[in-house]
Design a protein around this motif. Structure first.
Motif, PDB file in Angstrom:
ATOM      1  N   ALA A  71       0.839  -1.200   0.000  1.00  0.00           N
ATOM      2  CA  ALA A  71       0.000   0.000   0.000  1.00  0.00           C
ATOM      3  C   ALA A  71       0.871   1.246   0.000  1.00  0.00           C
ATOM      4  O   ALA A  71       2.035   1.202   0.405  1.00  0.00           O
ATOM      5  CB  ALA A  71      -0.903  -0.013   1.235  1.00  0.00           C
ATOM      6  N   PRO A  72       0.301   2.382  -0.454  1.00  0.00           N
ATOM      7  CA  PRO A  72       1.053   3.644  -0.429  1.00  0.00           C
ATOM      8  C   PRO A  72       1.427   4.042   0.981  1.00  0.00           C
ATOM      9  O   PRO A  72       0.795   3.623   1.946  1.00  0.00           O
ATOM     10  CB  PRO A  72       0.080   4.648  -1.053  1.00  0.00           C
ATOM     11  CG  PRO A  72      -0.896   3.811  -1.814  1.00  0.00           C
ATOM     12  CD  PRO A  72      -1.022   2.515  -1.073  1.00  0.00           C
ATOM     13  N   ALA A  73       2.464   4.868   1.084  1.00  0.00           N
ATOM     14  CA  ALA A  73       2.907   5.330   2.401  1.00  0.00           C
ATOM     15  C   ALA A  73       1.797   6.148   3.063  1.00  0.00           C
ATOM     16  O   ALA A  73       1.139   6.948   2.416  1.00  0.00           O
ATOM     17  CB  ALA A  73       4.190   6.157   2.266  1.00  0.00           C
ATOM     18  N   GLY A  74       1.634   5.996   4.334  1.00  0.00           N
ATOM     19  CA  GLY A  74       0.620   6.737   5.084  1.00  0.00           C
ATOM     20  C   GLY A  74      -0.719   6.047   5.141  1.00  0.00           C
ATOM     21  O   GLY A  74      -1.587   6.427   5.934  1.00  0.00           O
ATOM     22  N   LEU A  75      -0.928   5.049   4.239  1.00  0.00           N
ATOM     23  CA  LEU A  75      -2.224   4.359   4.257  1.00  0.00           C
ATOM     24  C   LEU A  75      -2.407   3.537   5.533  1.00  0.00           C
ATOM     25  O   LEU A  75      -3.518   3.454   6.071  1.00  0.00           O
ATOM     26  CB  LEU A  75      -2.347   3.459   3.029  1.00  0.00           C
ATOM     27  CG  LEU A  75      -3.671   2.699   2.877  1.00  0.00           C
ATOM     28  CD1 LEU A  75      -4.843   3.676   2.822  1.00  0.00           C
ATOM     29  CD2 LEU A  75      -3.645   1.799   1.634  1.00  0.00           C
ATOM     30  N   ARG A  76      -1.313   2.993   6.029  1.00  0.00           N
ATOM     31  CA  ARG A  76      -1.398   2.200   7.256  1.00  0.00           C
ATOM     32  C   ARG A  76      -1.906   3.055   8.423  1.00  0.00           C
ATOM     33  O   ARG A  76      -2.807   2.644   9.160  1.00  0.00           O
ATOM     34  CB  ARG A  76      -0.031   1.606   7.576  1.00  0.00           C
ATOM     35  CG  ARG A  76      -0.010   0.787   8.881  1.00  0.00           C
ATOM     36  CD  ARG A  76       1.403   0.304   9.166  1.00  0.00           C
ATOM     37  NE  ARG A  76       1.424  -0.482  10.383  1.00  0.00           N
ATOM     38  CZ  ARG A  76       1.205  -1.782  10.423  1.00  0.00           C
ATOM     39  NH1 ARG A  76       0.966  -2.439   9.287  1.00  0.00           N
ATOM     40  NH2 ARG A  76       1.244  -2.432  11.562  1.00  0.00           N
ATOM     41  N   GLU A  77      -1.287   4.269   8.536  1.00  0.00           N
ATOM     42  CA  GLU A  77      -1.686   5.143   9.636  1.00  0.00           C
ATOM     43  C   GLU A  77      -3.139   5.559   9.501  1.00  0.00           C
ATOM     44  O   GLU A  77      -3.883   5.627  10.494  1.00  0.00           O
ATOM     45  CB  GLU A  77      -0.785   6.380   9.691  1.00  0.00           C
ATOM     46  CG  GLU A  77       0.636   6.118  10.154  1.00  0.00           C
ATOM     47  CD  GLU A  77       1.472   5.452   9.080  1.00  0.00           C
ATOM     48  OE1 GLU A  77       0.998   5.370   7.921  1.00  0.00           O
ATOM     49  OE2 GLU A  77       2.595   4.999   9.379  1.00  0.00           O
ATOM     50  N   GLU A  78      -3.548   5.843   8.261  1.00  0.00           N
ATOM     51  CA  GLU A  78      -4.936   6.259   8.036  1.00  0.00           C
ATOM     52  C   GLU A  78      -5.899   5.128   8.372  1.00  0.00           C
ATOM     53  O   GLU A  78      -6.938   5.349   9.027  1.00  0.00           O
ATOM     54  CB  GLU A  78      -5.113   6.701   6.587  1.00  0.00           C
ATOM     55  CG  GLU A  78      -6.520   7.210   6.290  1.00  0.00           C
ATOM     56  CD  GLU A  78      -6.683   7.662   4.842  1.00  0.00           C
ATOM     57  OE1 GLU A  78      -7.815   8.026   4.454  1.00  0.00           O
ATOM     58  OE2 GLU A  78      -5.677   7.654   4.109  1.00  0.00           O
ATOM     59  N   LEU A  79      -5.542   3.938   7.922  1.00  0.00           N
ATOM     60  CA  LEU A  79      -6.400   2.796   8.228  1.00  0.00           C
ATOM     61  C   LEU A  79      -6.472   2.529   9.727  1.00  0.00           C
ATOM     62  O   LEU A  79      -7.542   2.260  10.281  1.00  0.00           O
ATOM     63  CB  LEU A  79      -5.896   1.549   7.490  1.00  0.00           C
ATOM     64  CG  LEU A  79      -6.112   1.521   5.979  1.00  0.00           C
ATOM     65  CD1 LEU A  79      -5.446   0.286   5.370  1.00  0.00           C
ATOM     66  CD2 LEU A  79      -7.608   1.524   5.651  1.00  0.00           C
ATOM     67  N   GLU A  80      -5.307   2.627  10.383  1.00  0.00           N
ATOM     68  CA  GLU A  80      -5.291   2.412  11.822  1.00  0.00           C
ATOM     69  C   GLU A  80      -6.141   3.456  12.533  1.00  0.00           C
ATOM     70  O   GLU A  80      -6.873   3.127  13.481  1.00  0.00           O
ATOM     71  CB  GLU A  80      -3.854   2.461  12.339  1.00  0.00           C
ATOM     72  CG  GLU A  80      -3.020   1.248  11.939  1.00  0.00           C
ATOM     73  CD  GLU A  80      -1.610   1.347  12.458  1.00  0.00           C
ATOM     74  OE1 GLU A  80      -1.237   2.431  12.970  1.00  0.00           O
ATOM     75  OE2 GLU A  80      -0.866   0.349  12.363  1.00  0.00           O
ATOM     76  N   GLU A  81      -6.081   4.734  12.077  1.00  0.00           N
ATOM     77  CA  GLU A  81      -6.878   5.782  12.712  1.00  0.00           C
ATOM     78  C   GLU A  81      -8.376   5.535  12.516  1.00  0.00           C
ATOM     79  O   GLU A  81      -9.170   5.670  13.449  1.00  0.00           O
ATOM     80  CB  GLU A  81      -6.478   7.140  12.135  1.00  0.00           C
ATOM     81  CG  GLU A  81      -7.213   8.296  12.792  1.00  0.00           C
ATOM     82  CD  GLU A  81      -6.771   9.644  12.218  1.00  0.00           C
ATOM     83  OE1 GLU A  81      -7.350  10.671  12.619  1.00  0.00           O
ATOM     84  OE2 GLU A  81      -5.848   9.645  11.370  1.00  0.00           O
ATOM     85  N   ARG A  82      -8.704   5.176  11.253  1.00  0.00           N
ATOM     86  CA  ARG A  82     -10.115   4.912  10.988  1.00  0.00           C
ATOM     87  C   ARG A  82     -10.610   3.683  11.770  1.00  0.00           C
ATOM     88  O   ARG A  82     -11.719   3.685  12.326  1.00  0.00           O
ATOM     89  CB  ARG A  82     -10.342   4.709   9.502  1.00  0.00           C
ATOM     90  CG  ARG A  82     -10.159   5.979   8.686  1.00  0.00           C
ATOM     91  CD  ARG A  82     -10.506   5.744   7.230  1.00  0.00           C
ATOM     92  NE  ARG A  82     -10.342   6.959   6.444  1.00  0.00           N
ATOM     93  CZ  ARG A  82     -10.614   7.036   5.133  1.00  0.00           C
ATOM     94  NH1 ARG A  82     -11.055   5.962   4.483  1.00  0.00           N
ATOM     95  NH2 ARG A  82     -10.444   8.177   4.497  1.00  0.00           N
ATOM     96  N   LEU A  83      -9.751   2.673  11.775  1.00  0.00           N
ATOM     97  CA  LEU A  83     -10.143   1.483  12.524  1.00  0.00           C
ATOM     98  C   LEU A  83     -10.282   1.799  14.011  1.00  0.00           C
ATOM     99  O   LEU A  83     -11.213   1.333  14.678  1.00  0.00           O
ATOM    100  CB  LEU A  83      -9.098   0.369  12.313  1.00  0.00           C
ATOM    101  CG  LEU A  83      -9.116  -0.310  10.949  1.00  0.00           C
ATOM    102  CD1 LEU A  83      -7.938  -1.267  10.822  1.00  0.00           C
ATOM    103  CD2 LEU A  83     -10.430  -1.061  10.735  1.00  0.00           C
ATOM    104  N   ARG A  84      -9.349   2.632  14.515  1.00  0.00           N
ATOM    105  CA  ARG A  84      -9.402   3.001  15.915  1.00  0.00           C
ATOM    106  C   ARG A  84     -10.680   3.787  16.218  1.00  0.00           C
ATOM    107  O   ARG A  84     -11.364   3.534  17.217  1.00  0.00           O
ATOM    108  CB  ARG A  84      -8.167   3.824  16.291  1.00  0.00           C
ATOM    109  CG  ARG A  84      -8.055   4.081  17.797  1.00  0.00           C
ATOM    110  CD  ARG A  84      -6.821   4.910  18.114  1.00  0.00           C
ATOM    111  NE  ARG A  84      -5.611   4.230  17.669  1.00  0.00           N
ATOM    112  CZ  ARG A  84      -4.860   4.621  16.652  1.00  0.00           C
ATOM    113  NH1 ARG A  84      -5.213   5.702  15.939  1.00  0.00           N
ATOM    114  NH2 ARG A  84      -3.777   3.960  16.300  1.00  0.00           N
ATOM    115  N   ALA A  85     -11.000   4.744  15.318  1.00  0.00           N
ATOM    116  CA  ALA A  85     -12.222   5.525  15.514  1.00  0.00           C
ATOM    117  C   ALA A  85     -13.448   4.639  15.419  1.00  0.00           C
ATOM    118  O   ALA A  85     -14.393   4.756  16.200  1.00  0.00           O
ATOM    119  CB  ALA A  85     -12.299   6.661  14.488  1.00  0.00           C
TER     120      ALA A  85
END
Length: 216
Positions: A71-85
């Protein structure tokens, strides 16, 4: 290092391929015959290894594992944030539902407890009433038993007096009969005595008259 004859077994190839798949982060495209052969200590793959790896891939694809690109860079953090929310929202909703459920259960529990307490109090009242009634009945039964004993004693005393009176009456009757008997004998004797005295007087009178006749 495995022996050459062990390289041809499917379970060994499957085990190596599964390990490489985990190391590749689930990217099925990175697991190929040469990679498996290298892991097995072979200089390069052969037809047998390729066939076994292809067989393994088909089974993985049937299980839903597909080719995955990085995946593109930063997608992991975004997914983790969305999953966390999303998880937090799910947790909040779950807690609210759980709280409502707990409140409802507590309310029903309180109502049930109140009803049970009222029922217990009612049953305790009935039990106390029953005990009191039994005590009163026991007292009445004891009083009746004492009255019966007293009546039996009085009846026995009356019977004893009646038996005594009857015996006395029999004694008086015997004495009366004896007295009448004695009175009857005395009357007979008196009559006999009177008859004898009359005869003597008659004899005396006859003698006198004869005497008088003789003198004339």
């Amino acid at each position: 290092m495995l022996k050459k004859e062990d390289w041809k077994t499917q379970p060994v190839v499957d085990a190596i391929a599964n390990r490489l798949l985990r190391e590749a982060g689930g990217d099925l495209h990175q697991v190929h015959g040469n990679a498996v052969a290298t892991a097995l200590g072979m200089p390069k793959g052969n037809q047998s290894i390729y066939a076994k790896v292809n067989d393994w891939k088909k089974r993985m694809e049937a299980q839903g594992i597909q080719h995955v690109r990085r995946a593109p860079a930063g997608l992991r953090e975004e997914l983790e944030e969305r999953l966390r929310a999303g998880v937090e929202d799910m947790v909040r909703v779950a807690l609210e539902l759980t709280g409502k459920t707990i409140d409802g259960e507590r309310q029903r529990s309180d109502q049930t407890e109140t009803a049970l307490c009222e029922k217990i109090a009612l049953l305790e009242g009935e039990l106390d009433h029953e005990r009191e009634a039994r005590v009163q009945a026991g007292g009445k039964a004891e009083t009746m038993a004492q009255d019966l004993v007293e009546l039996a004693r009085k009846a026995a005393a009356e019977k004893a007096r009646a038996d005594l009176a009857e015996a006395r009456l029999d004694e008086i009757r015997i004495q009366h009969d004896a007295l009448l008997g004695r009175l009857g004998m005395a009357s007979v004797r008196s009559e006999r005595a009177q008859g004898t005295h009359a005869c003597k007087e008659d004899e005396e009178c006859s003698i006198d008259m004869s005497r008088y006749d003789y003198e004339e």
